[in-house]
Design a protein around this motif. Structure first.
Motif, PDB file in Angstrom:
ATOM      1  N   ARG A   1      -4.596  -6.378   5.669  1.00 21.88           N
ATOM      2  CA  ARG A   1      -4.061  -5.016   5.563  1.00 21.88           C
ATOM      3  C   ARG A   1      -3.149  -4.648   6.722  1.00 21.88           C
ATOM      4  O   ARG A   1      -2.934  -3.463   7.000  1.00 21.88           O
ATOM      5  CB  ARG A   1      -5.186  -3.975   5.414  1.00 21.88           C
TER       6      ARG A   1
ATOM      7  N   VAL B   1       6.621   5.919  -1.073  1.00 20.23           N
ATOM      8  CA  VAL B   1       6.898   4.954   0.001  1.00 20.23           C
ATOM      9  C   VAL B   1       5.735   3.969   0.089  1.00 20.23           C
ATOM     10  O   VAL B   1       4.568   4.386   0.162  1.00 20.23           O
ATOM     11  CB  VAL B   1       7.089   5.655   1.368  1.00 20.23           C
TER      12      VAL B   1
ATOM     13  N   VAL C   1       4.283   0.160   1.909  1.00 23.78           N
ATOM     14  CA  VAL C   1       4.400  -0.770   3.031  1.00 23.78           C
ATOM     15  C   VAL C   1       3.838  -2.115   2.579  1.00 23.78           C
ATOM     16  O   VAL C   1       2.750  -2.175   1.979  1.00 23.78           O
ATOM     17  CB  VAL C   1       3.640  -0.246   4.271  1.00 23.78           C
TER      18      VAL C   1
ATOM     19  N   ILE D   1       1.865  -5.287   3.003  1.00 18.59           N
ATOM     20  CA  ILE D   1       0.729  -5.615   3.879  1.00 18.59           C
ATOM     21  C   ILE D   1       0.221  -7.032   3.574  1.00 18.59           C
ATOM     22  O   ILE D   1       0.436  -7.554   2.477  1.00 18.59           O
ATOM     23  CB  ILE D   1      -0.431  -4.587   3.741  1.00 18.59           C
TER      24      ILE D   1
ATOM     25  N   THR E   1       0.671  -4.553   8.395  1.00 23.16           N
ATOM     26  CA  THR E   1       2.034  -4.525   7.857  1.00 23.16           C
ATOM     27  C   THR E   1       2.680  -5.892   8.048  1.00 23.16           C
ATOM     28  O   THR E   1       2.379  -6.606   9.013  1.00 23.16           O
ATOM     29  CB  THR E   1       2.895  -3.456   8.556  1.00 23.16           C
TER      30      THR E   1
ATOM     31  N   ALA F   1       0.860  -1.189   0.000  1.00 23.82           N
ATOM     32  CA  ALA F   1       0.000   0.000   0.000  1.00 23.82           C
ATOM     33  C   ALA F   1       0.896   1.238   0.000  1.00 23.82           C
ATOM     34  O   ALA F   1       1.944   1.247   0.653  1.00 23.82           O
ATOM     35  CB  ALA F   1      -0.899   0.014   1.235  1.00 23.82           C
ATOM     36  N   THR F   2       0.474   2.251  -0.724  1.00 19.59           N
ATOM     37  CA  THR F   2       1.206   3.520  -0.719  1.00 19.59           C
ATOM     38  C   THR F   2       0.979   4.189   0.631  1.00 19.59           C
ATOM     39  O   THR F   2      -0.170   4.387   1.044  1.00 19.59           O
ATOM     40  CB  THR F   2       0.677   4.468  -1.820  1.00 19.59           C
ATOM     41  N   VAL F   3       2.065   4.526   1.332  1.00 21.32           N
ATOM     42  CA  VAL F   3       1.906   5.166   2.642  1.00 21.32           C
ATOM     43  C   VAL F   3       2.324   6.637   2.607  1.00 21.32           C
ATOM     44  O   VAL F   3       1.852   7.433   3.437  1.00 21.32           O
ATOM     45  CB  VAL F   3       2.655   4.376   3.743  1.00 21.32           C
ATOM     46  N   ALA F   4       3.193   7.014   1.654  1.00 25.18           N
ATOM     47  CA  ALA F   4       3.617   8.420   1.567  1.00 25.18           C
ATOM     48  C   ALA F   4       4.171   8.718   0.184  1.00 25.18           C
ATOM     49  O   ALA F   4       4.685   7.832  -0.502  1.00 25.18           O
ATOM     50  CB  ALA F   4       4.687   8.723   2.616  1.00 25.18           C
TER      51      ALA F   4
ATOM     52  N   GLY G   1      13.071  -1.091   4.341  1.00 26.89           N
ATOM     53  CA  GLY G   1      13.155  -1.250   5.793  1.00 26.89           C
ATOM     54  C   GLY G   1      12.556  -2.587   6.176  1.00 26.89           C
ATOM     55  O   GLY G   1      12.585  -3.537   5.375  1.00 26.89           O
ATOM     56  N   ARG G   2      12.029  -2.666   7.394  1.00 26.20           N
ATOM     57  CA  ARG G   2      11.401  -3.924   7.820  1.00 26.20           C
ATOM     58  C   ARG G   2      10.209  -4.252   6.917  1.00 26.20           C
ATOM     59  O   ARG G   2      10.127  -5.350   6.377  1.00 26.20           O
ATOM     60  CB  ARG G   2      10.953  -3.813   9.288  1.00 26.20           C
ATOM     61  N   SER G   3       9.331  -3.250   6.762  1.00 26.19           N
ATOM     62  CA  SER G   3       8.153  -3.467   5.913  1.00 26.19           C
ATOM     63  C   SER G   3       8.014  -2.418   4.808  1.00 26.19           C
ATOM     64  O   SER G   3       7.156  -2.532   3.950  1.00 26.19           O
ATOM     65  CB  SER G   3       6.876  -3.449   6.766  1.00 26.19           C
ATOM     66  N   SER G   4       8.871  -1.393   4.843  1.00 26.81           N
ATOM     67  CA  SER G   4       8.693  -0.276   3.898  1.00 26.81           C
ATOM     68  C   SER G   4       9.656  -0.373   2.721  1.00 26.81           C
ATOM     69  O   SER G   4      10.749  -0.930   2.834  1.00 26.81           O
ATOM     70  CB  SER G   4       8.881   1.063   4.613  1.00 26.81           C
TER      71      SER G   4
HETATM   72  C1  LIG Z   1       0.167   1.180   5.389  1.00 26.04           C
HETATM   73  C2  LIG Z   1      -0.371   1.071   6.815  1.00 26.04           C
HETATM   74  C3  LIG Z   1      -0.964  -0.328   7.040  1.00 26.04           C
HETATM   75  C4  LIG Z   1       0.843   1.244   7.726  1.00 26.04           C
HETATM   76  O1  LIG Z   1       0.354   1.271   9.049  1.00 26.04           O
HETATM   77  P1  LIG Z   1       1.244   1.974  10.177  1.00 26.04           P
HETATM   78  O2  LIG Z   1       0.541   1.798  11.453  1.00 26.04           O
HETATM   79  O3  LIG Z   1       1.610   3.344   9.717  1.00 26.04           O
HETATM   80  O4  LIG Z   1       2.530   1.052  10.173  1.00 26.04           O
HETATM   81  P2  LIG Z   1       3.865   1.303  10.930  1.00 26.04           P
HETATM   82  O5  LIG Z   1       3.845   2.521  11.803  1.00 26.04           O
HETATM   83  O6  LIG Z   1       4.220  -0.031  11.536  1.00 26.04           O
HETATM   84  O7  LIG Z   1       4.884   1.621   9.754  1.00 26.04           O
HETATM   85  C5  LIG Z   1       5.173   0.638   8.792  1.00 26.04           C
HETATM   86  C6  LIG Z   1       6.354   1.122   7.971  1.00 26.04           C
HETATM   87  O8  LIG Z   1       5.965   2.247   7.215  1.00 26.04           O
HETATM   88  C7  LIG Z   1       6.826   3.341   7.444  1.00 26.04           C
HETATM   89  N1  LIG Z   1       6.013   4.540   7.392  1.00 26.04           N
HETATM   90  C8  LIG Z   1       4.815   4.758   7.974  1.00 26.04           C
HETATM   91  N2  LIG Z   1       4.379   5.983   7.685  1.00 26.04           N
HETATM   92  C9  LIG Z   1       5.324   6.555   6.887  1.00 26.04           C
HETATM   93  C10 LIG Z   1       5.454   7.823   6.272  1.00 26.04           C
HETATM   94  N3  LIG Z   1       4.523   8.764   6.403  1.00 26.04           N
HETATM   95  N4  LIG Z   1       6.549   8.071   5.556  1.00 26.04           N
HETATM   96  C11 LIG Z   1       7.515   7.132   5.390  1.00 26.04           C
HETATM   97  N5  LIG Z   1       7.447   5.895   5.954  1.00 26.04           N
HETATM   98  C12 LIG Z   1       6.358   5.630   6.708  1.00 26.04           C
HETATM   99  C13 LIG Z   1       7.396   3.084   8.833  1.00 26.04           C
HETATM  100  O9  LIG Z   1       8.630   3.761   9.017  1.00 26.04           O
HETATM  101  C14 LIG Z   1       7.544   1.581   8.799  1.00 26.04           C
HETATM  102  O10 LIG Z   1       8.724   1.224   8.090  1.00 26.04           O
HETATM  103  P3  LIG Z   1       9.598  -0.099   8.428  1.00 26.04           P
HETATM  104  O11 LIG Z   1       8.658  -1.244   8.733  1.00 26.04           O
HETATM  105  O12 LIG Z   1      10.370  -0.408   7.196  1.00 26.04           O
HETATM  106  O13 LIG Z   1      10.448   0.238   9.598  1.00 26.04           O
HETATM  107  C15 LIG Z   1      -1.438   2.147   7.148  1.00 26.04           C
HETATM  108  O14 LIG Z   1      -0.783   3.395   7.282  1.00 26.04           O
HETATM  109  C16 LIG Z   1      -2.467   2.236   6.071  1.00 26.04           C
HETATM  110  O15 LIG Z   1      -3.279   1.343   5.881  1.00 26.04           O
HETATM  111  N6  LIG Z   1      -2.456   3.362   5.318  1.00 26.04           N
HETATM  112  C17 LIG Z   1      -3.332   3.519   4.172  1.00 26.04           C
HETATM  113  C18 LIG Z   1      -2.641   2.956   2.925  1.00 26.04           C
HETATM  114  C19 LIG Z   1      -3.518   3.161   1.713  1.00 26.04           C
HETATM  115  O16 LIG Z   1      -4.710   2.869   1.722  1.00 26.04           O
HETATM  116  N7  LIG Z   1      -2.891   3.652   0.618  1.00 26.04           N
HETATM  117  C20 LIG Z   1      -3.596   3.957  -0.574  1.00 26.04           C
HETATM  118  C21 LIG Z   1      -4.252   5.285  -0.459  1.00 26.04           C
HETATM  119  S1  LIG Z   1      -5.618   5.406  -1.551  1.00 26.04           S
END
Ligand SMILES: CC(C)(COP(=O)(O)OP(=O)(O)OC[C@H]1O[C@@H](n2cnc3c(N)ncnc32)[C@H](O)[C@@H]1OP(=O)(O)O)[C@@H](O)C(=O)NCCC(=O)NCCS
Length: 131
Positions: A125, A117, A119, A121, A127, A59-62, A88-91
């Motif tokens: 959903r 960026v 993640v 999943i 990580t 999933a796109t997180v950033a 990273g671990r999951s990114s």
């Molecule tokens: C992706 C998702 C499951 C991650 O959940 P989360 O609680 O933020 O997960 P974590 O805090 O454990 O972070 C997971 C990884 O993402 C990275 N990360 C989280 N937010 C980030 C950000 N804003 N920028 C960069 N990296 C980020 C963390 O550093 C971590 O990296 P690592 O595992 O390699 O150390 C959640 O944020 C989500 O579902 N977001 C919506 C995604 C989506 O729908 N995208 C499409 C949009 S239409």
């Protein structure tokens, strides 16, 4: 060996991941290509690269440092190049460059670049660790 006339110009970095033609449906009422259309294509290209690294769903997180340098015209063929720059671990971080080619001048121009960026999943959903 004969030197190509474009050798002095900058070239795309990364793997050619997606190539698509900008169409009239991708424009706003002023007939300019929407920035959102370009970002959507960049996200698609980056996701293909991230999915390969993650061996599955991502999933796109950033999206960071997105810059639009030049306009894209209707009919332009846009090529999207990707590089996985970090994991990273999951990114997974993927740099994306979008380039258009001017067929008359036989020159390519970078129109947009950005860092996406993702993640990894699971089916719920949550990580997961990249394997
Ligand atoms: C992706 C998702 C499951 C991650 O959940 P989360 O609680 O933020 O997960 P974590 O805090 O454990 O972070 C997971 C990884 O993402 C990275 N990360 C989280 N937010 C980030 C950000 N804003 N920028 C960069 N990296 C980020 C963390 O550093 C971590 O990296 P690592 O595992 O390699 O150390 C959640 O944020 C989500 O579902 N977001 C919506 C995604 C989506 O729908 N995208 C499409 C949009 S239409």
């Amino acid at each position: 060996m004969e030197t190509l006339k474009t050798d002095h110009l900058p070239h795309p970095e990364g793997e050619l991941t997606l190539r698509v033609q900008a169409m009239p449906r991708d424009t706003n009422p002023d007939n300019d290509i929407f920035g959102g259309w370009v970002v959507s294509q960049m996200d698609l290209a980056a996701e293909m690269s991230a999915r390969q690294v993650a061996h599955g769903r991502v999933a796109t997180v950033a999206i960071d440092k997105l810059v639009f340098m030049r306009p894209i015209e209707v009919g332009d063929v846009v090529s999207f190049y990707t590089i996985v720059s970090d994991t990273g671990r999951s990114s997974i971080q993927v740099q994306v460059e979008a380039w258009t080619r001017n067929p008359v001048a036989d020159e390519e121009h970078k129109v947009t670049e950005g860092n996406f960026v993702f993640v990894a999943i699971d089916d719920n959903r949550r990580t997961r660790k990249i394997i």
